[in-house]
Scaffold this motif. Structure first.
Motif, PDB file in Angstrom:
ATOM      1  N   TYR A 251       0.605  -1.125   0.122  1.00 20.55           N
ATOM      2  CA  TYR A 251       0.048  -0.060  -0.060  1.00 20.55           C
ATOM      3  C   TYR A 251       1.360   1.354  -0.311  1.00 20.55           C
ATOM      4  CZ  TYR A 251      -4.115  -3.115   0.452  1.00 20.55           C
ATOM      5  OH  TYR A 251      -4.656  -4.347   0.633  1.00 20.55           O
ATOM      6  N   TYR A 252       0.747   2.087  -0.925  1.00 21.72           N
ATOM      7  CA  TYR A 252       1.097   3.192  -0.529  1.00 21.72           C
ATOM      8  C   TYR A 252       0.120   4.506  -0.292  1.00 21.72           C
ATOM      9  CZ  TYR A 252       3.934   0.398  -4.399  1.00 21.72           C
ATOM     10  OH  TYR A 252       4.310  -0.833  -4.999  1.00 21.72           O
ATOM     11  N   ILE A 253       1.175   4.917   0.370  1.00 17.02           N
ATOM     12  CA  ILE A 253       0.822   6.098   1.261  1.00 17.02           C
ATOM     13  C   ILE A 253       0.993   7.298   0.796  1.00 17.02           C
ATOM     14  CG2 ILE A 253      -0.114   6.596   3.491  1.00 17.02           C
ATOM     15  CD1 ILE A 253      -0.272   4.202   3.015  1.00 17.02           C
ATOM     16  N   SER A 254      -0.017   8.675   0.793  1.00 14.14           N
ATOM     17  CA  SER A 254       1.380   9.546   0.034  1.00 14.14           C
ATOM     18  C   SER A 254      -0.242  11.277   1.050  1.00 14.14           C
ATOM     19  CB  SER A 254       0.526  10.450  -0.973  1.00 14.14           C
ATOM     20  OG  SER A 254       1.027   9.514  -2.170  1.00 14.14           O
ATOM     21  N   ALA A 255       0.451  11.628   2.328  1.00 12.28           N
ATOM     22  CA  ALA A 255      -0.063  12.227   2.585  1.00 12.28           C
ATOM     23  C   ALA A 255       0.214  13.695   2.366  1.00 12.28           C
ATOM     24  CB  ALA A 255       0.129  12.570   4.558  1.00 12.28           C
ATOM     25  N   GLU A 256      -0.430  15.009   2.105  1.00  9.43           N
ATOM     26  CA  GLU A 256      -0.025  16.181   1.659  1.00  9.43           C
ATOM     27  C   GLU A 256      -0.611  17.506   2.436  1.00  9.43           C
ATOM     28  OE1 GLU A 256      -1.391  16.847  -2.373  1.00  9.43           O
ATOM     29  OE2 GLU A 256       0.204  16.035  -2.671  1.00  9.43           O
ATOM     30  N   TYR A 257       0.216  17.990   3.088  1.00  8.15           N
ATOM     31  CA  TYR A 257      -0.124  18.664   3.931  1.00  8.15           C
ATOM     32  C   TYR A 257      -0.838  20.539   3.352  1.00  8.15           C
ATOM     33  CZ  TYR A 257       0.460  22.442   7.582  1.00  8.15           C
ATOM     34  OH  TYR A 257       0.125  23.552   8.883  1.00  8.15           O
ATOM     35  N   ASN A 258      -1.833  20.750   3.306  1.00  4.48           N
ATOM     36  CA  ASN A 258      -3.127  21.848   2.864  1.00  4.48           C
ATOM     37  C   ASN A 258      -4.035  22.099   3.961  1.00  4.48           C
ATOM     38  OD1 ASN A 258      -2.286  21.077  -0.161  1.00  4.48           O
ATOM     39  ND2 ASN A 258      -3.344  18.747   0.333  1.00  4.48           N
ATOM     40  N   TYR A 259      -3.446  24.026   4.163  1.00  9.82           N
ATOM     41  CA  TYR A 259      -4.477  24.652   5.159  1.00  9.82           C
ATOM     42  C   TYR A 259      -4.412  23.773   6.493  1.00  9.82           C
ATOM     43  CZ  TYR A 259      -5.405  26.482   0.471  1.00  9.82           C
ATOM     44  OH  TYR A 259      -5.691  26.943  -1.015  1.00  9.82           O
ATOM     45  N   LYS A 260      -3.151  23.885   6.988  1.00  7.83           N
ATOM     46  CA  LYS A 260      -3.391  23.219   8.460  1.00  7.83           C
ATOM     47  C   LYS A 260      -3.440  22.087   8.456  1.00  7.83           C
ATOM     48  CE  LYS A 260      -3.612  27.826   9.952  1.00  7.83           C
ATOM     49  NZ  LYS A 260      -4.212  29.043  11.061  1.00  7.83           N
ATOM     50  N   ASP A 261      -3.731  21.233   7.433  1.00  6.99           N
ATOM     51  CA  ASP A 261      -4.370  19.596   7.787  1.00  6.99           C
ATOM     52  C   ASP A 261      -3.169  19.175   6.671  1.00  6.99           C
ATOM     53  OD1 ASP A 261      -5.454  17.972   8.998  1.00  6.99           O
ATOM     54  OD2 ASP A 261      -7.631  18.501   8.451  1.00  6.99           O
ATOM     55  N   TRP A 262      -3.739  17.817   6.912  1.00  8.24           N
ATOM     56  CA  TRP A 262      -2.973  16.426   6.439  1.00  8.24           C
ATOM     57  C   TRP A 262      -4.185  15.604   5.505  1.00  8.24           C
ATOM     58  CZ3 TRP A 262       2.102  15.968   4.978  1.00  8.24           C
ATOM     59  CH2 TRP A 262       3.158  16.768   5.723  1.00  8.24           C
ATOM     60  N   ASP A 263      -4.430  16.045   4.003  1.00  9.69           N
ATOM     61  CA  ASP A 263      -4.658  14.779   3.596  1.00  9.69           C
ATOM     62  C   ASP A 263      -4.230  13.194   3.104  1.00  9.69           C
ATOM     63  OD1 ASP A 263      -6.738  16.507   2.899  1.00  9.69           O
ATOM     64  OD2 ASP A 263      -6.009  17.302   1.257  1.00  9.69           O
ATOM     65  N   ILE A 264      -4.177  12.536   3.402  1.00  7.74           N
ATOM     66  CA  ILE A 264      -3.530  11.186   3.476  1.00  7.74           C
ATOM     67  C   ILE A 264      -4.536   9.949   2.997  1.00  7.74           C
ATOM     68  CG2 ILE A 264      -2.746   9.153   5.025  1.00  7.74           C
ATOM     69  CD1 ILE A 264      -3.035  10.790   7.443  1.00  7.74           C
ATOM     70  N   THR A 265      -4.197  10.044   1.492  1.00  7.14           N
ATOM     71  CA  THR A 265      -4.355   9.088   0.977  1.00  7.14           C
ATOM     72  C   THR A 265      -3.449   7.887   0.758  1.00  7.14           C
ATOM     73  OG1 THR A 265      -4.637  11.071  -0.716  1.00  7.14           O
ATOM     74  CG2 THR A 265      -4.795   8.577  -1.206  1.00  7.14           C
ATOM     75  N   VAL A 266      -4.844   6.547   0.534  1.00  8.75           N
ATOM     76  CA  VAL A 266      -4.055   4.985   0.951  1.00  8.75           C
ATOM     77  C   VAL A 266      -4.237   4.539  -0.714  1.00  8.75           C
ATOM     78  CG1 VAL A 266      -4.292   2.894   1.272  1.00  8.75           C
ATOM     79  CG2 VAL A 266      -4.128   5.007   3.273  1.00  8.75           C
ATOM     80  N   SER A 267      -3.416   3.930  -1.700  1.00 11.60           N
ATOM     81  CA  SER A 267      -3.615   3.792  -2.253  1.00 11.60           C
ATOM     82  C   SER A 267      -4.132   2.299  -2.750  1.00 11.60           C
ATOM     83  CB  SER A 267      -2.640   3.004  -3.281  1.00 11.60           C
ATOM     84  OG  SER A 267      -1.937   2.495  -2.776  1.00 11.60           O
ATOM     85  N   GLU A 268      -5.313   1.669  -3.759  1.00 10.00           N
ATOM     86  CA  GLU A 268      -5.499   0.675  -3.879  1.00 10.00           C
ATOM     87  C   GLU A 268      -4.142  -0.883  -3.674  1.00 10.00           C
ATOM     88  OE1 GLU A 268      -8.709  -0.842  -3.873  1.00 10.00           O
ATOM     89  OE2 GLU A 268      -8.432   0.925  -4.105  1.00 10.00           O
ATOM     90  N   PRO A 269      -4.006  -1.762  -3.483  1.00 10.84           N
ATOM     91  CA  PRO A 269      -3.444  -2.606  -3.327  1.00 10.84           C
ATOM     92  C   PRO A 269      -2.375  -3.065  -4.160  1.00 10.84           C
ATOM     93  CG  PRO A 269      -5.696  -4.366  -2.712  1.00 10.84           C
ATOM     94  CD  PRO A 269      -5.528  -2.136  -3.043  1.00 10.84           C
ATOM     95  N   ASN A 270      -0.993  -2.928  -3.353  1.00  5.22           N
ATOM     96  CA  ASN A 270      -0.087  -3.588  -5.429  1.00  5.22           C
ATOM     97  C   ASN A 270      -0.794  -2.173  -6.345  1.00  5.22           C
ATOM     98  OD1 ASN A 270       0.963  -5.360  -3.735  1.00  5.22           O
ATOM     99  ND2 ASN A 270      -0.875  -6.671  -4.872  1.00  5.22           N
ATOM    100  N   GLN A 271      -0.729  -0.830  -6.208  1.00  7.45           N
ATOM    101  CA  GLN A 271      -0.836  -0.315  -7.403  1.00  7.45           C
ATOM    102  C   GLN A 271      -0.461   0.962  -7.100  1.00  7.45           C
ATOM    103  OE1 GLN A 271      -4.882   0.590  -8.729  1.00  7.45           O
ATOM    104  NE2 GLN A 271      -5.456  -1.944  -8.892  1.00  7.45           N
ATOM    105  N   MET A 272       0.759   0.940  -7.900  1.00  5.27           N
ATOM    106  CA  MET A 272       2.313   2.609  -6.613  1.00  5.27           C
ATOM    107  C   MET A 272       1.292   3.858  -8.298  1.00  5.27           C
ATOM    108  SD  MET A 272       5.670   3.141  -6.768  1.00  5.27           S
ATOM    109  CE  MET A 272       5.889   3.321  -8.902  1.00  5.27           C
TER     110      MET A 272
END
Length: 276
Positions: A251-272
């Motif tokens: 699972y590929y996790i991407s977290a981005e900081y936007n306007y004093k908060d974090w958006d955390i996105t989890v990928s589908e399994p085995n899909q980078m």
């Protein structure tokens, strides 16, 4: 005139004696009230050559304090620690080595621990509850090596999201979360945060625990590895190994900081993701 000068001199001497006595009495009272201790007084006698502070989880992270003023600042913080009867139940985060010539005094330190009646700074003989100000010395050095923004939230929340997504398929066996090999992040992990993380884990799955060189005891092992960060992004690779059906999912996790908060996105399994 001579009598006046003599009288002034006597008053000055008495004032100095009274002041010194007052300081001694104050120090004595603080010791008796257990808001100060004399255990670290040897550090105030210019005998300490250096203090080495070593991170327990990351052997590569250590720093040395050898400036006399900095050593005195550490002494002042430690001398204000209250002596307590027992040590913290949490694992230590740092080892302090106080070098006095060839002699080395070793202490263990738990960052942020505030359990009632327990000491977060201790050796084999005594334990002390010391001020959180001692953490500032360590935090200042962490800032030099660029600690990720909101690390405690982003790192652990990313893992919790994956486990929450997988809980139905792994709930039948023992689940282990292995963060012990996440070398880029070990220096930022503290026992007090790990304790809270385990509580949050158990809210999702009652049969989940941290791996401590015992991965063979778990039916599912979730491995965590940081893949880079800066001030606004944080990437984590989380691998779920299910031993019962011999499956392995990334699972590929991407977290981005936007306007004093974090958006955390989890990928589908085995899909980078393409931008990962």
């Amino acid at each position: 005139m001579k009598k006046s000068r003599f009288f002034i001199m006597i008053l000055s001497v008495l004032l100095i004696i009274t002041t010194l006595s007052g300081c001694t009495l104050l120090d004595s009272a603080e010791v008796k009230l257990n808001i100060k201790n004399q255990y670290f007084d040897y550090m105030s006698q210019n005998k300490v050559d250096k203090i080495i502070i070593q991170n327990v989880r990351d052997s590569g992270f250590r720093f040395i304090i050898n400036d006399s003023k900095a050593i005195d600042d550490v002494y002042k913080l430690l001398s204000k620690g209250s002596e307590v009867s027992k040590k913290s139940s949490l694992d230590p985060d740092y080892i302090f080595e106080v070098w006095i010539g060839d002699e080395v005094k070793k202490y263990q330190y738990v960052v942020g621990a505030n359990e009632s009646g327990t000491g977060n700074f201790y050796d084999d003989d005594k334990a002390f509850s010391v001020s959180k100000n001692l953490e500032n010395t360590i935090m200042q050095n962490l800032s030099v090596i660029r600690k990720p923004r909101d690390f405690e939230y982003v790192y652990y929340q990313s893992i919790l999201k994956v486990i929450n997504n997988k809980k139905d398929s792994i709930s039948s066996g023992k689940v282990g979360v292995d963060i012990s090999n996440d070398t880029d992040c070990l220096k930022y992990m503290f026992s007090i945060d790990l304790q809270e993380f385990k509580k949050n884990l158990n809210k999702i799955l009652p049969n989940v625990d941290l791996v401590k060189n015992n991965s063979e005891q778990f039916d599912t092992v979730i491995k965590v590895k940081n893949r880079g960060f800066n001030t606004t992004t944080f990437k984590t690779l989380i691998t779920v190994e299910n031993k019962s059906d011999k499956s392995l999912e990334n699972y590929y996790i991407s977290a981005e900081y936007n306007y004093k908060d974090w958006d955390i996105t989890v990928s589908e399994p085995n899909q980078m993701p393409q931008d990962w």
